[in-house]
Design a protein around this motif. Structure first.
Motif, PDB file in Angstrom:
ATOM      1  N   UNK A  72      59.320   1.590 -29.144  1.00 48.45           N
ATOM      2  CA  UNK A  72      60.387   1.583 -30.211  1.00 48.45           C
ATOM      3  C   UNK A  72      60.233   0.047 -30.518  1.00 48.45           C
ATOM      4  N   UNK A  73      60.298  -0.286 -31.819  1.00 50.92           N
ATOM      5  CA  UNK A  73      60.582  -1.671 -32.543  1.00 50.92           C
ATOM      6  C   UNK A  73      61.344  -1.336 -33.624  1.00 50.92           C
ATOM      7  N   UNK A  74      62.324  -2.541 -33.422  1.00 47.49           N
ATOM      8  CA  UNK A  74      63.523  -2.573 -34.343  1.00 47.49           C
ATOM      9  C   UNK A  74      62.977  -3.597 -35.252  1.00 47.49           C
ATOM     10  N   UNK A  75      63.564  -3.603 -36.497  1.00 40.35           N
ATOM     11  CA  UNK A  75      63.242  -4.432 -37.516  1.00 40.35           C
ATOM     12  C   UNK A  75      64.564  -4.534 -38.647  1.00 40.35           C
ATOM     13  N   UNK A  76      64.675  -5.817 -39.185  1.00 37.40           N
ATOM     14  CA  UNK A  76      65.904  -5.946 -39.969  1.00 37.40           C
ATOM     15  C   UNK A  76      67.022  -6.778 -39.060  1.00 37.40           C
ATOM     16  N   UNK A  77      68.140  -6.803 -39.542  1.00 39.30           N
ATOM     17  CA  UNK A  77      69.008  -7.449 -38.681  1.00 39.30           C
ATOM     18  C   UNK A  77      69.047  -9.135 -39.232  1.00 39.30           C
ATOM     19  N   UNK A  78      69.923  -9.768 -38.924  1.00 36.37           N
ATOM     20  CA  UNK A  78      70.423 -11.044 -39.490  1.00 36.37           C
ATOM     21  C   UNK A  78      71.688 -11.359 -39.475  1.00 36.37           C
ATOM     22  N   UNK A  79      72.092 -12.204 -40.785  1.00 39.12           N
ATOM     23  CA  UNK A  79      73.462 -12.607 -41.007  1.00 39.12           C
ATOM     24  C   UNK A  79      74.031 -12.041 -42.223  1.00 39.12           C
TER      25      UNK A  79
ATOM     26  N   UNK B 128      81.957  -5.506 -40.574  1.00 40.73           N
ATOM     27  CA  UNK B 128      82.989  -6.233 -40.069  1.00 40.73           C
ATOM     28  C   UNK B 128      82.575  -7.396 -39.268  1.00 40.73           C
ATOM     29  N   UNK B 129      83.363  -8.391 -38.921  1.00 40.63           N
ATOM     30  CA  UNK B 129      83.004  -9.206 -37.865  1.00 40.63           C
ATOM     31  C   UNK B 129      82.670  -8.661 -36.437  1.00 40.63           C
TER      32      UNK B 129
ATOM     33  N   UNK C  93      78.007 -10.706 -38.433  1.00 42.68           N
ATOM     34  CA  UNK C  93      78.856 -10.553 -39.624  1.00 42.68           C
ATOM     35  C   UNK C  93      79.785 -11.721 -39.502  1.00 42.68           C
ATOM     36  N   UNK C  94      79.792 -12.741 -40.636  1.00 42.76           N
ATOM     37  CA  UNK C  94      80.708 -13.533 -40.688  1.00 42.76           C
ATOM     38  C   UNK C  94      81.484 -13.550 -41.361  1.00 42.76           C
TER      39      UNK C  94
END
Length: 124
Positions: A4-11, A87-88, A122-123
């Motif tokens: 399994x390989x996840x992609x995406x994510x970030x701030x 949400x944070x 999530x900021x």
């Protein structure tokens, strides 16, 4: 064996949206129930969403119901998690999980395959 390989994510800012994906490779991919879990610092891994092998049934954790949507592509090897109104407290490492079964499970011990995780922040 399934990989399994996840992609995406970030701030992202609070109230925003993000999509993360998980691509499966390996054997017997048409026989996988798949799910997303998340783990924030200092907490246990928590069930977020799951989709059955036939993609007909989905389940969501109480904290994300109405905001997150799990889906699977027609080839069944990629599962997406659309996250809205973030949400944070959604900040965590998100893990993709899979098991050779028709149905979704909501506990980590019933999944035999895991991705490496992708960070979602999530900021406020």
């Amino acid at each position: 064996q399934v990989y399994l390989a996840e992609s995406g994510g970030g701030l992202v800012q609070a109230g925003g949206s993000m999509r993360i994906s998980c691509t499966a490779s390996g054997r017997d991919l048409n026989n996988l129930a798949m799910a997303w879990f998340r783990q924030a610092a200092g907490t246990e891994r928590e069930f977020v969403a799951g989709i059955s092998r036939d993609s007909i049934t989905t389940f969501y954790g109480d904290s994300v119901k109405g905001r997150f949507t799990i889906s699977r592509d027609s080839g069944k090897s990629t599962v997406n998690l659309e996250m809205n109104r973030l949400k944070p407290e959604d900040t965590a490492v998100y893990y993709c999980a899979a098991r050779h079964s028709r149905s979704v499970a909501m506990t980590t011990d019933l999944y035999g395959y895991w991705g490496q995780g992708t960070q979602v922040t999530v900021s406020s």
